[in-house]
Design a protein around this motif. Structure first.
Motif, short mmCIF file in Angstrom:
data_model
loop_
_atom_site.label_atom_id
_atom_site.label_comp_id
_atom_site.label_asym_id
_atom_site.label_seq_id
_atom_site.Cartn_x
_atom_site.Cartn_y
_atom_site.Cartn_z
N PHE A 264 0.84 -1.20 0.00
CA PHE A 264 0.00 0.00 0.00
C PHE A 264 0.88 1.26 0.00
CE2 PHE A 264 -2.95 -3.15 1.45
CZ PHE A 264 -4.21 -2.70 1.11
N ILE A 265 0.35 2.34 -0.58
CA ILE A 265 1.02 3.64 -0.49
C ILE A 265 0.83 4.18 0.92
CG2 ILE A 265 1.04 6.03 -1.33
CD1 ILE A 265 2.01 4.05 -3.40
N PRO A 266 1.90 4.46 1.65
CA PRO A 266 1.74 5.01 3.01
C PRO A 266 1.14 6.41 2.96
CG PRO A 266 4.06 5.01 2.34
CD PRO A 266 3.32 4.26 1.29
N TYR A 267 0.22 6.68 3.90
CA TYR A 267 -0.44 7.99 4.01
C TYR A 267 -1.16 8.34 2.70
CZ TYR A 267 2.34 8.53 8.27
OH TYR A 267 2.91 8.35 9.52
N PHE A 268 -1.77 7.35 2.09
CA PHE A 268 -2.39 7.55 0.78
C PHE A 268 -3.50 8.60 0.83
CE2 PHE A 268 -5.71 6.17 -2.32
CZ PHE A 268 -5.00 6.46 -3.48
N ASN A 269 -4.43 8.47 1.74
CA ASN A 269 -5.55 9.42 1.81
C ASN A 269 -5.07 10.84 2.11
OD1 ASN A 269 -7.55 7.49 1.25
ND2 ASN A 269 -7.67 6.88 3.41
N GLU A 270 -4.04 10.93 2.94
CA GLU A 270 -3.49 12.25 3.26
C GLU A 270 -2.84 12.89 2.03
OE1 GLU A 270 -3.72 9.92 7.09
OE2 GLU A 270 -3.16 9.53 5.00
N LEU A 271 -2.18 12.08 1.20
CA LEU A 271 -1.58 12.60 -0.02
C LEU A 271 -2.65 13.09 -0.99
CD1 LEU A 271 1.20 9.91 -0.58
CD2 LEU A 271 1.59 12.32 -0.06
N LEU A 272 -3.75 12.35 -1.10
CA LEU A 272 -4.84 12.79 -1.97
C LEU A 272 -5.46 14.09 -1.47
CD1 LEU A 272 -6.77 9.53 -2.99
CD2 LEU A 272 -4.81 10.64 -4.09
N LYS A 273 -5.63 14.20 -0.18
CA LYS A 273 -6.19 15.44 0.37
C LYS A 273 -5.24 16.61 0.10
CE LYS A 273 -8.05 17.56 4.56
NZ LYS A 273 -7.36 18.84 4.32
#
Length: 335
Positions: A264-273
């Motif tokens: 998984f991409i770490p901190y994925f949702n945070e990167l999208l935000k």
């Protein structure tokens, strides 16, 4: 002439000729359909779905993407400024990589935005510890990794002198740390998360994410030998990666890591935000391609972004028809 009508027209003609020849060699492509480019788009649809395995008539051919979408929603008169790496921190305000030196129009500025002479900058770099590395890159025109060098002061200083004497704008930055979950695939390169965002009607949509990985070298760009892998909407990597020629890899060719093992991409949702928030600083552009990384502490950095000619092929070959949910809006743009 980079964003001129002439260049885009000639690009469209040559690209479509290339894919018509591809279609002739692959007769099955004649049975494909493409909603937005009924004649030549079928060949592009077949090429993409042949790689990713997702059948659809909603792929955007590369010429359509550049000439019918990107050219319609991005103000290319501003690109030379927006894509200039020396101004990224000023435009985005935060989450960018601070520069050790920023050369614009023959004047070098240090990290405090004070003018520094070339010889003083060289001394500053040469006084660093031998194991400290830097990135030097031209501020314009580094597509495919061209004009980017990474290494110790001894490696970087000759390029610094050459760029300065050639009157190029350039930046020098520290080599940033990346999360262990990104470094694992190719430790010698910064393996960047590429996100494409599409903005319209006051909303910003992350339409596709891929992870770009180096392949033994320092650069992760596919034109420099790197590979890319699709990322689903949960941040999970897909089972295969591709290179510049769409050759598929089910494990990393250098580290032999099997992509199907569930990464998984770490901190994925945070990167999208982050990119959704930052796209609002670029209101003149509907499509932006972002290069991102994050470290073990969760600190997110925007390495750079592309305000024009943002690669579409590896997105669709990895992730399928990435604009599928936006076809109605795209069709209206071209009525």
């Amino acid at each position: 002439m980079k964003n001129s009508f002439t260049r885009r027209f000639m690009y469209e003609v040559l690209s479509n000729i290339k894919f018509i020849k591809y279609g002739i060699k692959n007769p099955k492509s004649l049975k494909c359909e493409n909603m937005l480019s009924p004649l030549t788009g079928r060949f592009w649809s077949y090429r993409y779905q042949d790689v990713c395995g997702i059948e659809s008539d909603k792929y955007l051919s590369e010429p359509y993407f550049y000439n019918k979408l990107e050219a319609k929603v991005n103000d290319f008169d501003l690109n030379k400024f927006l894509d200039h790496k020396g101004y990224i921190s000023n435009i985005l305000n935060s989450n960018t990589i601070l520069s050790i030196a920023n050369c614009i129009s023959g004047t070098i500025y240090d990290g405090n935005n004070d003018v520094i002479e070339l010889n003083d900058l060289i001394v500053l770099l040469e006084q660093s510890e031998p194991n400290v590395e830097f990135v030097i890159k031209r501020s314009i025109g580094t597509g495919g990794g061209n004009g980017v060098e990474i290494g110790s002061a001894n490696h970087v200083v000759p390029f610094l002198k050459n760029y300065f004497n050639a009157k190029y704008d350039f930046v020098i930055q520290p080599v940033i740390m990346q999360h262990d979950g990104l470094a694992i695939f190719n430790p010698s390169s910064i393996n960047t998360v590429r996100v494409m965002t599409f903005a319209y009607n006051g909303n910003v949509f992350p339409v596709s994410t891929v992870l770009r990985m180096g392949n033994g070298g320092r650069i992760d760009n596919s034109a420099a030998g790197g590979i890319s892998i699709g990322v689903d909407n949960t941040g999970k990597l897909r089972d295969f990666a591709i290179d510049h020629d769409f050759k598929k890899y089910y494990q990393h060719p250098g580290t032999s890591i099997k992509f199907s093992d569930g990464y998984f991409i770490p901190y994925f949702n945070e990167l999208l935000k982050l990119v959704k928030d930052k796209h609002k600083f670029l209101k003149s552009h509907g499509i932006i391609s972002w290069d991102l990384t994050v470290d073990n502490s969760g600190k997110m950095s925007i390495i750079e972004y592309n305000a024009g000619w943002g690669e579409i092929n590896f997105h669709q070959a990895n992730n399928g028809p990435i604009f599928e949910n936006h076809i109605k809006h795209i069709s209206c743009i071209n009525k």
